[in-house]
Design a protein around this motif. Structure first.
Motif, short mmCIF file in Angstrom:
data_model
loop_
_atom_site.label_atom_id
_atom_site.label_comp_id
_atom_site.label_asym_id
_atom_site.label_seq_id
_atom_site.Cartn_x
_atom_site.Cartn_y
_atom_site.Cartn_z
N PHE A 4 26.45 -15.91 -7.66
CA PHE A 4 26.10 -14.26 -8.55
C PHE A 4 26.34 -14.15 -10.32
O PHE A 4 27.35 -13.66 -10.04
N SER A 22 23.92 -11.96 6.80
CA SER A 22 25.53 -10.60 6.45
C SER A 22 25.77 -10.09 6.77
O SER A 22 26.50 -9.71 7.58
N VAL A 23 24.51 -9.21 8.19
CA VAL A 23 25.03 -8.79 9.39
C VAL A 23 26.02 -9.14 10.09
O VAL A 23 26.41 -8.77 11.37
N LEU A 35 32.19 -4.25 -8.00
CA LEU A 35 31.27 -4.11 -8.90
C LEU A 35 31.18 -2.68 -9.53
O LEU A 35 31.62 -1.25 -8.87
N GLU A 66 25.18 -6.07 -11.14
CA GLU A 66 24.57 -5.33 -10.23
C GLU A 66 23.18 -5.11 -10.26
O GLU A 66 22.08 -4.96 -8.88
N TYR A 101 21.60 3.54 -6.01
CA TYR A 101 21.50 3.01 -6.34
C TYR A 101 19.52 3.95 -6.90
O TYR A 101 19.40 3.95 -5.88
N SER A 111 31.34 -0.38 9.84
CA SER A 111 29.76 -0.50 10.71
C SER A 111 29.50 -0.06 11.90
O SER A 111 28.54 0.93 12.18
N PHE A 118 29.43 -6.27 4.58
CA PHE A 118 28.37 -5.73 3.59
C PHE A 118 29.25 -4.44 2.61
O PHE A 118 30.44 -4.78 2.19
N LEU A 119 28.20 -4.22 1.54
CA LEU A 119 28.71 -3.23 0.17
C LEU A 119 29.21 -1.92 0.76
O LEU A 119 28.38 -1.35 1.52
N LYS A 170 17.17 -6.70 10.55
CA LYS A 170 18.47 -6.86 11.55
C LYS A 170 18.01 -5.04 11.94
O LYS A 170 18.43 -5.15 13.62
N GLU A 214 17.15 -5.15 0.84
CA GLU A 214 18.53 -4.86 1.33
C GLU A 214 17.85 -6.10 2.74
O GLU A 214 16.27 -5.02 3.59
N PRO A 215 17.80 -7.39 2.60
CA PRO A 215 17.29 -8.11 3.44
C PRO A 215 17.84 -8.00 4.81
O PRO A 215 17.58 -8.02 5.34
N SER A 216 19.06 -7.23 4.48
CA SER A 216 20.17 -6.55 6.11
C SER A 216 18.97 -6.16 7.06
O SER A 216 19.13 -6.06 8.11
N THR A 270 23.57 0.94 11.08
CA THR A 270 25.23 1.30 10.58
C THR A 270 25.97 1.54 8.90
O THR A 270 26.54 1.05 8.60
N TRP A 271 25.18 -0.70 8.72
CA TRP A 271 26.89 -0.99 8.11
C TRP A 271 25.85 -0.72 6.67
O TRP A 271 25.98 -1.36 5.68
N LEU A 272 25.08 0.02 6.43
CA LEU A 272 24.76 0.35 4.87
C LEU A 272 25.07 1.60 5.00
O LEU A 272 24.88 2.70 5.66
N LYS A 273 25.56 1.66 3.62
CA LYS A 273 25.85 2.50 3.23
C LYS A 273 25.76 3.26 2.06
O LYS A 273 25.83 4.38 1.79
N ASN A 274 25.17 2.88 0.92
CA ASN A 274 24.46 3.15 -0.29
C ASN A 274 22.94 3.50 0.12
O ASN A 274 22.67 2.09 0.30
N LYS A 324 30.35 7.59 3.83
CA LYS A 324 29.83 6.86 3.99
C LYS A 324 30.59 5.97 2.45
O LYS A 324 30.63 5.20 1.56
N SER A 326 23.04 -11.23 0.49
CA SER A 326 21.86 -10.64 0.86
C SER A 326 20.69 -11.78 1.46
O SER A 326 20.13 -11.58 1.67
N SER A 327 21.94 -12.46 2.44
CA SER A 327 21.35 -13.16 2.88
C SER A 327 21.06 -12.72 4.52
O SER A 327 21.54 -11.78 4.62
N LYS A 334 21.86 -8.10 -10.38
CA LYS A 334 21.31 -9.25 -9.52
C LYS A 334 21.07 -9.30 -8.57
O LYS A 334 19.77 -10.56 -8.19
N ARG A 335 21.22 -8.01 -8.15
CA ARG A 335 20.43 -7.83 -6.52
C ARG A 335 19.25 -7.80 -6.67
O ARG A 335 18.66 -7.51 -5.50
N PRO A 337 20.82 5.72 3.38
CA PRO A 337 21.37 5.64 4.59
C PRO A 337 21.64 7.21 4.82
O PRO A 337 22.02 7.41 4.14
#
Lengths: 379, 339
Positions: A7, A116-117, A144, B123, B95, A265, A122-123, B267, B262-264, B209-213, A243, A112-113, B125-126, B226
Motif C-alpha cells: 500500500f 482476509s476473512v 487511515l 484510502e 465512503y 465480527s 477487517f477495517l 465469502k 469489497e473482495p471479502s 458481519t465483519w463489514l462495518k463501513n 459499527k 483486500s486479499s 488506494k483500495r 452494512p
C-alpha cells in the motif's frame, strides 16, 4: 518471501535485510537447526511464522516446534478485542512505533486479499475521546483518514471535549490464531501441549534456539521485575447496530481504565479495566458493574443489549517489550534464547514487527554460529 | 366540536412518520392509517436507510435543507437513547467513491452529516478504478425496526390502523375530513399522477458481519451498506420498470460489481434477494387540495414522490404535511350539518 505492504507506505530497508543479503552471499545451506518456541499466543505463532518464512530455505532441515500450556481459544490473545491501536504515546520508544506501523502495513496488505476473512482482518472506524485537548498520538500517520473530531461529533458523547476519528484494522485473535496455526502446521511446524518449566529442559532436549514468547508468565522461566500483569476484564455483548469502536482516555486513571467499546465480527467487546499487579483470572462482579455502567453511560444504546459472557485476561505489561538475545549455558553446552514478551495491551498491534525483529535476531545467531555444510566457493 | 377525522393512506416511512406527527400534534382529532401493506412488506423496508439526500430541481434549497436537517436531528436524538436498537437507528461511516471527480465535490448535505472530508490518497488506494472520494459519518435508519417503532408511538398517541387497500381517494371523503396521501409510487394510480414513476431497485441481503463501513459508487448503482442484521448490497435504478419479480441478471451484476469494491463479499452468504419500487418524481409532491364531497369540503394533503430519499426526508416532510393539515383546518374547517 515475506509479504511486504503493497500500500505505497514506507518500505524501509532495515538492518535485517542487509544481514539476509550478507547471509546469501556467504553461505549456501546451513545445517540442521532446531528451534523451540514457547508460547502459542499471537507472539509465539507469528514469530514461528517469520522465522520459517525467512529461513526455511537457508537452513536444512529447519525444525520448528511450538510448546505451550494453552492454545487458541484459551490464550490471552484470544480474549483481546483485536483493535489495532498502540497506546497514545510511545514516550520516545520509536522502535515500538516502527514495529506497530510494520504490523499495520502488513495486515493492510492482506485486507483486500481472499484470505482476509479467514485471517480475521477487517477495517473499522472509530472514536478516541478525551476530556481535554492532548497532543496527537504516535499512530496518526499509520492509520487511515486520521482527523480531529468536530464539535457536533463530540456533542454525541457528553463529557468528552476533544478527540480523533480514524479508520484502523481489526485482527481478531480467535480467528487469526487458528489461521496462523493452520499456516504453520501446513509447513511442518509441530505443536506440543506442554508446560515448559525451564529453558534448560528444551536445550537438553536438543533445541538450538529457544524463542521465549511466554507473555505474562515469562517470570516463571526467568525472573523479570519489570514484567507485571495488567489484568483486564471485558464483557462480550450482542449489539450489532454498533459499527464503530469507541475508546475513551482518562489520563488520571490511566490506560484502559476508562470505558471502551469495540465491535468485533460477531460480538461487541466492552471493557475498561487495567489492574497492574493483579494475577486473578476470575471474573469479578464489581469490575463487571463498573465496566457495564460506564459503557452504558458512554453508549446508551447498550442498555438493552444482551450480555453474552465475561472474560478476564492478564496483559503482559512491561516498561517496554523485551526483544533481545541471550546466550545461556546448560552444562558444557551453550544455547541461544530470543526473548519476545512484554507486549502489554498491544500484542496484536505490534506482533508482526516484533516477529520480524526476532527473525532478524535469529539470523544473527545463524551468522555467528557459522554453521555451514557447503560454503560457496570464492575464487 | 366534533373531532376531526384524519385518514393517512400508506404505511411506509412517509405514511407512518406523517401519521405519528399528526396524532401527536393535532388537537381534537383521530388519525387512522389505511394501508394494504405494512412493515416488513413496504418499499421502505428494503431500503438500506442511510441518510443521504439528493437535490430536487424545483424546490427551494432551504426547504430541502430543512427536510433533511429535521429528519437528521430527530434520528440523532434516537441514537443517543436506549431506544436506538429498537428503532433501528445508528451511526454509520463510509465512503462515496467516484470514477471521475464530480461536478459538486462538496454537496449541500455535506454540512449536515458528520466529519465530511475528501478521502486521502492512502484510502483511495483500495479503489484503483476510482479517482476521488468523500468520507463521512451519517445515520442509518432501518425500516424493519423503525416502522414498528413508529407504529408503537402512533398507537400510543391514540392512532388507529386499518389494513385495507385504498383504490379511490374520493371514497374516503364520506368517512374522513382530512386525507393524507402517502401512497408512494402508487400515487400514480391513486392520485392519477403520471409524474410519479417507479425506479425499480433490486438488492441482495448478505451475511458479512465483519463489514462495518459503507461504500457507495457515485453512479448510485453499486453500493454496500452494512446493517444490523445483514449487509445490503445493490443495486439497480430502472426507471419506469414496474416489475416486482426478481431478476437473476441484476443479482449477478451487483454481486460482481460490489465484490470488486469489497473482495471479502465473495465469502458472504446470500440471505435474501429483494425488489422495491422507489417513488420517482421530478420533485416530491407535498401540497394540499380540496375534494368536494357533496356539500362538504375534504382536505387532501399529498406527501409522496420522494424517490430514493424517503427515509432521509421522512420526518421533515411529515412536518410540512402536518403544517398543511393545520393550515387547511384553520382556513376551512369541515362544515357541520346542522339539522
Amino acid at each position: 518471501m515475506p509479504q511486504y505492504a503493497e500500500f505505497g507506505a514506507d518500505f524501509s530497508i532495515t538492518l535485517y535485510t542487509s544481514i539476509v543479503i550478507l547471509l546469501l552471499c556467504d553461505f549456501c545451506v546451513i545445517a540442521a537447526m532446531r528451534v523451540a518456541v514457547i508460547g502459542a499466543g499471537v507472539i509465539g505463532l507469528s514469530t514461528a511464522q517469520s522465522i520459517y518464512e525467512h529461513y526455511h530455505e537457508k537452513v536444512s532441515p529447519l525444525t520448528i516446534e511450538v510448546y505451550a500450556d494453552v492454545f487458541t481459544p484459551l490464550t490471552t490473545s484470544d480474549g483481546a478485542a483485536g483493535l489495532w491501536q498502540p497506546y497514545l504515546y510511545d514516550e520516545g520508544n520509536v522502535q515500538e512505533t516502527k514495529w506497530n506501523k510494520e504490523t499495520f502495513d502488513y495486515l493492510l496488505s492482506f485486507h483486500s486479499s481472499s484470505e482476509s476473512v479467514k485471517m480475521g482482518i477487517f477495517l473499522q472506524s472509530g472514536y478516541n475521546l478525551c476530556t481535554e485537548r492532548v497532543p496527537e498520538p504516535s499512530f496518526k500517520d499509520t492509520v487511515l483518514g486520521f482527523r480531529e473530531l468536530t464539535q457536533r461529533e463530540l456533542d454525541v458523547f457528553p463529557g468528552y471535549s476533544y478527540g480523533w476519528f480514524n479508520t484502523a484494522l481489526m485482527v481478531e485473535g480467535k480467528t487469526y490464531l487458528p489461521w496462523l496455526m493452520n499456516w504453520l502446521s501446513q509447513r511442518g511446524i509441530k505443536f506440543y501441549h506442554r508446560k515448559i518449566t525451564s529453558f534448560k529442559e528444551l536445550a537438553d532436549g536438543g533445541a538450538d534456539v529457544i524463542i521465549n514468547c511466554t507473555g505474562v508468565r515469562s517470570g516463571a522461566l526467568q525472573p523479570d521485575p519489570e514484567l507485571t500483569p495488567g489484568r483486564g476484564q471485558i464483557i462480550k455483548v450482542d449489539a450489532p447496530w454498533i459499527k464503530h469502536w469507541i475508546l475513551t482516555h482518562n489520563f488520571t486513571t490511566g490506560v484502559y481504565n476508562s470505558p471502551y467499546i469495540i465491535p468485533g465480527s460477531r460480538l461487541v467487546t466492552v471493557g475498561g479495566i487495567f489492574q497492574r499487579g493483579n494475577w486473578s483470572e476470575q471474573d469479578n462482579s464489581i469490575d463487571h458493574k463498573k465496566v457495564w455502567e460506564e459503557a452504558c453511560e458512554l453508549e446508551p444504546s447498550l442498555k438493552h443489549a444482551q450480555i453474552v459472557q465475561d472474560w478476564t485476561g492478564l496483559r503482559p505489561v512491561r516498561s517496554k517489550v523485551r526483544l533481545e538475545r541471550e546466550t545461556m549455558r546448560s552444562g558444557s553446552n551453550t544455547f541461544e534464547v530470543i526473548h519476545n514478551y512484554g507486549h502489554g495491551g498491544y500484542g496484536l498491534t505490534i506482533h508482526r514487527g516484533c516477529a520480524e525483529e526476532a527473525a532478524r535476531l535469529f539470523g544473527e545467531i545463524l551468522q555467528q554460529k557459522g554453521h555451514q555444510t557447503k560454503p560457496k566457493s570464492r575464487l | 366540536m366534533k373531532a376531526v377525522k384524519v385518514a393517512v393512506v400508506g404505511a411506509g416511512v412517509i405514511g407512518l412518520s406523517t401519521a405519528v406527527r399528526l396524532s401527536e400534534a393535532l388537537q381534537n382529532s383521530s388519525v387512522t392509517i389505511l394501508s394494504e401493506k405494512f412493515s416488513p412488506d413496504t418499499t421502505s423496508d428494503g431500503a438500506a436507510g442511510i441518510l443521504l439526500p439528493e437535490v430536487f430541481p424545483d424546490i427551494p434549497l432551504d426547504r430541502q435543507r430543512r427536510w433533511f436537517k429535521e429528519t437528521f436531528d430527530h434520528l440523532q436524538g434516537i441514537i443517543e437513547s436506549p431506544e436506538a436498537p429498537e428503532a433501528g437507528v445508528f451511526l454509520s461511516s463510509g465512503y462515496h467513491i467516484f470514477k471521475e471527480v464530480p461536478s459538486d465535490p462538496k454537496p449541500l448535505w455535506s454540512e449536515y452529516v458528520f466529519g465530511f472530508r475528501f478521502m486521502t490518497d492512502r484510502e483511495m488506494k483500495r479503489f484503483p478504478n476510482h479517482k476521488f472520494g468523500q468520507a463521512f459519518t451519517s445515520l442509518k435508519c432501518e425500516c424493519p425496526r423503525y416502522l414498528p417503532w413508529l407504529e408503537k408511538r402512533f398507537r400510543g398517541a391514540g392512532g388507529q390502523i386499518k389494513r385495507e387497500k385504498v383504490t379511490d381517494l374520493q371514497q374516503l371523503t364520506s368517512t374522513y375530513d382530512v386525507i393524507v396521501n402517502c401512497s408512494g409510487v402508487w400515487a400514480h394510480h391513486l392520485a392519477g399522477d403520471k409524474g410519479v414513476y417507479p425506479v425499480r431497485g433490486q438488492i441482495l441481503k448478505l451475511r458479512a458481519t465483519w463489514l462495518k463501513n459503507f461504500i457507495r459508487d457515485g453512479d448510485g448503482k453499486t453500493y454496500i451498506y452494512p446493517g444490523i442484521d445483514y449487509v445490503t448490497i445493490g443495486g439497480t435504478r430502472q426507471k419506469d420498470d414496474w416489475r416486482l419479480e426478481l431478476d437473476k441478471g441484476d443479482s449477478e451484476d451487483m454481486m460482481k460489481q460490489c465484490s470488486q469494491l469489497e473482495p471479502s463479499l465473495q465469502k458472504a452468504e446470500v440471505l435474501e434477494e429483494w425488489v422495491g419500487l422507489r417513488p420517482g418524481r421530478k420533485n416530491p409532491r407535498i401540497e394540499s387540495e380540496w375534494l368536494q364531497a357533496g356539500d362538504r369540503q375534504v382536505l387532501l394533503v399529498h406527501n409522496y414522490g420522494h424517490g430514493g430519499c424517503g427515509i432521509t426526508l421522512s420526518w421533515g416532510s411529515a412536518l410540512d404535511a402536518l403544517e398543511l393539515v393545520r393550515n387547511g383546518l384553520q382556513k376551512k374547517p369541515p362544515i357541520e350539518k346542522i339539522f
